[in-house]
Design a protein around this motif. Sequence first.
Motif, PDB file in Angstrom:
ATOM      1  N   ALA A 199      39.096 111.048  32.131  1.00 59.06           N
ATOM      2  CA  ALA A 199      37.693 111.355  31.858  1.00 59.06           C
ATOM      3  C   ALA A 199      37.527 112.818  31.487  1.00 59.06           C
ATOM      4  O   ALA A 199      38.288 113.683  31.928  1.00 59.06           O
ATOM      5  CB  ALA A 199      36.824 111.020  33.069  1.00 59.06           C
ATOM      6  N   VAL A 200      36.483 113.075  30.714  1.00 56.12           N
ATOM      7  CA  VAL A 200      36.045 114.429  30.394  1.00 56.12           C
ATOM      8  C   VAL A 200      34.844 114.732  31.291  1.00 56.12           C
ATOM      9  O   VAL A 200      33.855 113.992  31.278  1.00 56.12           O
ATOM     10  CB  VAL A 200      35.650 114.554  28.916  1.00 56.12           C
ATOM     11  CG1 VAL A 200      35.080 115.949  28.625  1.00 56.12           C
ATOM     12  CG2 VAL A 200      36.846 114.260  28.014  1.00 56.12           C
ATOM     13  N   VAL A 201      34.944 115.791  32.083  1.00 61.16           N
ATOM     14  CA  VAL A 201      33.854 116.174  32.979  1.00 61.16           C
ATOM     15  C   VAL A 201      32.931 117.135  32.243  1.00 61.16           C
ATOM     16  O   VAL A 201      33.385 118.154  31.695  1.00 61.16           O
ATOM     17  CB  VAL A 201      34.398 116.811  34.275  1.00 61.16           C
ATOM     18  CG1 VAL A 201      33.245 117.257  35.180  1.00 61.16           C
ATOM     19  CG2 VAL A 201      35.298 115.815  35.010  1.00 61.16           C
ATOM     20  N   VAL A 202      31.640 116.821  32.258  1.00 61.97           N
ATOM     21  CA  VAL A 202      30.641 117.589  31.515  1.00 61.97           C
ATOM     22  C   VAL A 202      29.558 118.050  32.487  1.00 61.97           C
ATOM     23  O   VAL A 202      29.050 117.247  33.271  1.00 61.97           O
ATOM     24  CB  VAL A 202      30.001 116.738  30.395  1.00 61.97           C
ATOM     25  CG1 VAL A 202      28.982 117.560  29.602  1.00 61.97           C
ATOM     26  CG2 VAL A 202      31.073 116.167  29.469  1.00 61.97           C
ATOM     27  N   GLY A 203      29.203 119.326  32.442  1.00 60.27           N
ATOM     28  CA  GLY A 203      28.114 119.819  33.272  1.00 60.27           C
ATOM     29  C   GLY A 203      28.474 121.087  34.007  1.00 60.27           C
ATOM     30  O   GLY A 203      29.126 121.981  33.463  1.00 60.27           O
ATOM     31  N   GLU A 204      28.064 121.169  35.271  1.00 61.38           N
ATOM     32  CA  GLU A 204      28.256 122.357  36.098  1.00 61.38           C
ATOM     33  C   GLU A 204      29.387 122.151  37.097  1.00 61.38           C
ATOM     34  O   GLU A 204      29.694 121.008  37.466  1.00 61.38           O
ATOM     35  CB  GLU A 204      26.966 122.656  36.869  1.00 61.38           C
ATOM     36  CG  GLU A 204      25.788 122.962  35.985  1.00 61.38           C
ATOM     37  CD  GLU A 204      24.469 122.996  36.756  1.00 61.38           C
ATOM     38  OE1 GLU A 204      23.467 123.445  36.172  1.00 61.38           O
ATOM     39  OE2 GLU A 204      24.454 122.568  37.936  1.00 61.38           O
TER      40      GLU A 204
ATOM     41  N   LEU B 213      39.651 111.275  38.189  1.00 63.91           N
ATOM     42  CA  LEU B 213      39.659 110.844  36.788  1.00 63.91           C
ATOM     43  C   LEU B 213      40.025 111.992  35.854  1.00 63.91           C
ATOM     44  O   LEU B 213      40.721 111.799  34.852  1.00 63.91           O
ATOM     45  CB  LEU B 213      38.294 110.264  36.422  1.00 63.91           C
ATOM     46  CG  LEU B 213      37.932 108.960  37.144  1.00 63.91           C
ATOM     47  CD1 LEU B 213      36.463 108.629  36.929  1.00 63.91           C
ATOM     48  CD2 LEU B 213      38.818 107.803  36.681  1.00 63.91           C
ATOM     49  N   GLN B 214      39.583 113.191  36.192  1.00 70.26           N
ATOM     50  CA  GLN B 214      39.921 114.363  35.369  1.00 70.26           C
ATOM     51  C   GLN B 214      41.418 114.653  35.425  1.00 70.26           C
ATOM     52  O   GLN B 214      42.064 114.893  34.399  1.00 70.26           O
ATOM     53  CB  GLN B 214      39.121 115.568  35.836  1.00 70.26           C
ATOM     54  CG  GLN B 214      39.356 116.830  35.021  1.00 70.26           C
ATOM     55  CD  GLN B 214      38.712 118.050  35.681  1.00 70.26           C
ATOM     56  OE1 GLN B 214      39.000 118.357  36.832  1.00 70.26           O
ATOM     57  NE2 GLN B 214      37.820 118.719  34.950  1.00 70.26           N
ATOM     58  N   GLN B 215      41.986 114.661  36.632  1.00 70.16           N
ATOM     59  CA  GLN B 215      43.401 114.993  36.786  1.00 70.16           C
ATOM     60  C   GLN B 215      44.308 113.955  36.131  1.00 70.16           C
ATOM     61  O   GLN B 215      45.400 114.286  35.657  1.00 70.16           O
ATOM     62  CB  GLN B 215      43.749 115.149  38.268  1.00 70.16           C
ATOM     63  CG  GLN B 215      43.112 116.353  38.935  1.00 70.16           C
ATOM     64  CD  GLN B 215      43.502 117.661  38.275  1.00 70.16           C
ATOM     65  OE1 GLN B 215      44.676 117.920  38.036  1.00 70.16           O
ATOM     66  NE2 GLN B 215      42.508 118.485  37.963  1.00 70.16           N
ATOM     67  N   LEU B 216      43.857 112.707  36.097  1.00 67.80           N
ATOM     68  CA  LEU B 216      44.624 111.655  35.432  1.00 67.80           C
ATOM     69  C   LEU B 216      44.494 111.727  33.915  1.00 67.80           C
ATOM     70  O   LEU B 216      45.174 110.988  33.196  1.00 67.80           O
ATOM     71  CB  LEU B 216      44.148 110.279  35.912  1.00 67.80           C
ATOM     72  CG  LEU B 216      44.514 109.897  37.344  1.00 67.80           C
ATOM     73  CD1 LEU B 216      43.757 108.648  37.764  1.00 67.80           C
ATOM     74  CD2 LEU B 216      46.031 109.688  37.475  1.00 67.80           C
TER      75      LEU B 216
ATOM     76  N   ALA C 229      31.881 112.161  45.656  1.00 70.59           N
ATOM     77  CA  ALA C 229      31.531 112.183  44.236  1.00 70.59           C
ATOM     78  C   ALA C 229      32.424 113.162  43.482  1.00 70.59           C
ATOM     79  O   ALA C 229      32.818 112.918  42.334  1.00 70.59           O
ATOM     80  CB  ALA C 229      30.067 112.555  44.057  1.00 70.59           C
ATOM     81  N   GLU C 230      32.758 114.271  44.131  1.00 72.60           N
ATOM     82  CA  GLU C 230      33.693 115.213  43.526  1.00 72.60           C
ATOM     83  C   GLU C 230      35.076 114.588  43.392  1.00 72.60           C
ATOM     84  O   GLU C 230      35.780 114.809  42.406  1.00 72.60           O
ATOM     85  CB  GLU C 230      33.775 116.482  44.368  1.00 72.60           C
ATOM     86  CG  GLU C 230      32.495 117.293  44.401  1.00 72.60           C
ATOM     87  CD  GLU C 230      32.619 118.530  45.271  1.00 72.60           C
ATOM     88  OE1 GLU C 230      32.769 119.635  44.706  1.00 72.60           O
ATOM     89  OE2 GLU C 230      32.561 118.392  46.515  1.00 72.60           O
TER      90      GLU C 230
ATOM     91  N   TYR D  60      37.656 100.120  37.996  1.00 73.60           N
ATOM     92  CA  TYR D  60      36.998  99.588  36.804  1.00 73.60           C
ATOM     93  C   TYR D  60      37.239 100.441  35.568  1.00 73.60           C
ATOM     94  O   TYR D  60      36.952 100.021  34.447  1.00 73.60           O
ATOM     95  CB  TYR D  60      35.489  99.473  37.052  1.00 73.60           C
ATOM     96  CG  TYR D  60      35.131  98.311  37.942  1.00 73.60           C
ATOM     97  CD1 TYR D  60      34.780  97.071  37.410  1.00 73.60           C
ATOM     98  CD2 TYR D  60      35.162  98.441  39.325  1.00 73.60           C
ATOM     99  CE1 TYR D  60      34.471  95.999  38.233  1.00 73.60           C
ATOM    100  CE2 TYR D  60      34.858  97.380  40.160  1.00 73.60           C
ATOM    101  CZ  TYR D  60      34.511  96.157  39.604  1.00 73.60           C
ATOM    102  OH  TYR D  60      34.223  95.095  40.421  1.00 73.60           O
ATOM    103  N   LEU D  61      37.790 101.639  35.770  1.00 73.46           N
ATOM    104  CA  LEU D  61      37.910 102.616  34.693  1.00 73.46           C
ATOM    105  C   LEU D  61      39.361 102.876  34.308  1.00 73.46           C
ATOM    106  O   LEU D  61      39.646 103.772  33.509  1.00 73.46           O
ATOM    107  CB  LEU D  61      37.241 103.926  35.124  1.00 73.46           C
ATOM    108  CG  LEU D  61      35.798 103.759  35.632  1.00 73.46           C
ATOM    109  CD1 LEU D  61      35.287 105.073  36.207  1.00 73.46           C
ATOM    110  CD2 LEU D  61      34.884 103.253  34.535  1.00 73.46           C
ATOM    111  N   LEU D  62      40.267 102.088  34.880  1.00 71.32           N
ATOM    112  CA  LEU D  62      41.692 102.196  34.610  1.00 71.32           C
ATOM    113  C   LEU D  62      42.243 100.810  34.287  1.00 71.32           C
ATOM    114  O   LEU D  62      41.627  99.791  34.619  1.00 71.32           O
ATOM    115  CB  LEU D  62      42.427 102.783  35.823  1.00 71.32           C
ATOM    116  CG  LEU D  62      41.992 104.188  36.262  1.00 71.32           C
ATOM    117  CD1 LEU D  62      42.531 104.503  37.653  1.00 71.32           C
ATOM    118  CD2 LEU D  62      42.468 105.239  35.260  1.00 71.32           C
ATOM    119  N   ASP D  63      43.430 100.768  33.689  1.00 66.24           N
ATOM    120  CA  ASP D  63      44.015  99.475  33.308  1.00 66.24           C
ATOM    121  C   ASP D  63      45.004  98.942  34.330  1.00 66.24           C
ATOM    122  O   ASP D  63      45.273  97.732  34.362  1.00 66.24           O
ATOM    123  CB  ASP D  63      44.730  99.606  31.956  1.00 66.24           C
ATOM    124  CG  ASP D  63      43.752  99.762  30.804  1.00 66.24           C
ATOM    125  OD1 ASP D  63      42.658  99.174  30.874  1.00 66.24           O
ATOM    126  OD2 ASP D  63      44.087 100.480  29.844  1.00 66.24           O
TER     127      ASP D  63
END
Length: 301
Positions: free
Chosen positions: A230-235, A224-227, A217-218, A166-169
């Motif tokens: 997405a920007v990963v925010v948090g810990e 998504l980060q490696q592609l 979840a990781e 859902y998050l890719l084209d």
Amino acid sequence: MTTLTKLEPAPVIGETVQLLSEHYVFPDIAEQLGALLRRRLAEGAYDVDNAEKLARLVTADLQSVNGDRHLRLKYHADPVPQQQGAATLESMRRDFDASLGGAPRVQLLDGGVAVVELAPMLFPLEWAAEPLTAALSLASRAQALIVDLRANRGGDPDAVAFACSYLLDERTHLNTMYWRRDERSEQSWSLPQVPGARFGGSKPLYVLSSSSTFSAAEELAYDLQQLGRAVVVGEPSRGGAHPCQGWTVHPHLEATVPVGRAINPVSGTNWEGTGVRPDVPCAAADALDQAHALALARLAG
């Protein structure tokens, strides 16, 4: 299968050692751990009369060689079925029913930024496809999206691929799993088509992580980060990249043994031991506000 009604450590340890030898994705580590558990048993380290105490002691030893957090002797307060994996499935089903199918929150924030929380797990896809479709399709009209994984402790790799779709084209190689059972690799790809509406691959996307974010979840955050999607925010997350299976070794004890390992096609490695490292580090409690501010700034720009 151990069918004891009281706690006798020796048969539990014996069966756990056998499961390690037959199934653990790292055979050399399995041999070391088997020797360690047998030595600890002979020394009397497991001479306890409480299954919960034994689970803690054995889990500490199982994780002492290579820190694999999926490798556990897990205590269940209620008696668990003997069928492989049944104990985990029963627990997961209760969580599924109590969490709107693993998508307990869809919210629209100021500025057209949506939040989809996926918790407490990414459930088996045969259960979760409908709630994931509903949540992600509803958020598809947002200008930016925040996927909250701070309270997500893992789940099904197929659900990871489904959510990513859902998050890719377009169809994209997300991950590769190496399985010990037949010494083969299996690629995971996003889907070419999805039910419902896609958020797509171009609008701003943020993923929230915490020290509790684990396993599948990781993978969702890492893929998504490696592609660069997405920007990963948090810990930093907990650091468990080895899919596992569970076997009942006592009416209240389940041995969970990793049977594979993840290999990301971009990095060539995974998040085992290190966790997913956030692009924007901050306390987990502040991650939503931080991601919302980043989204608003990007949309304004």
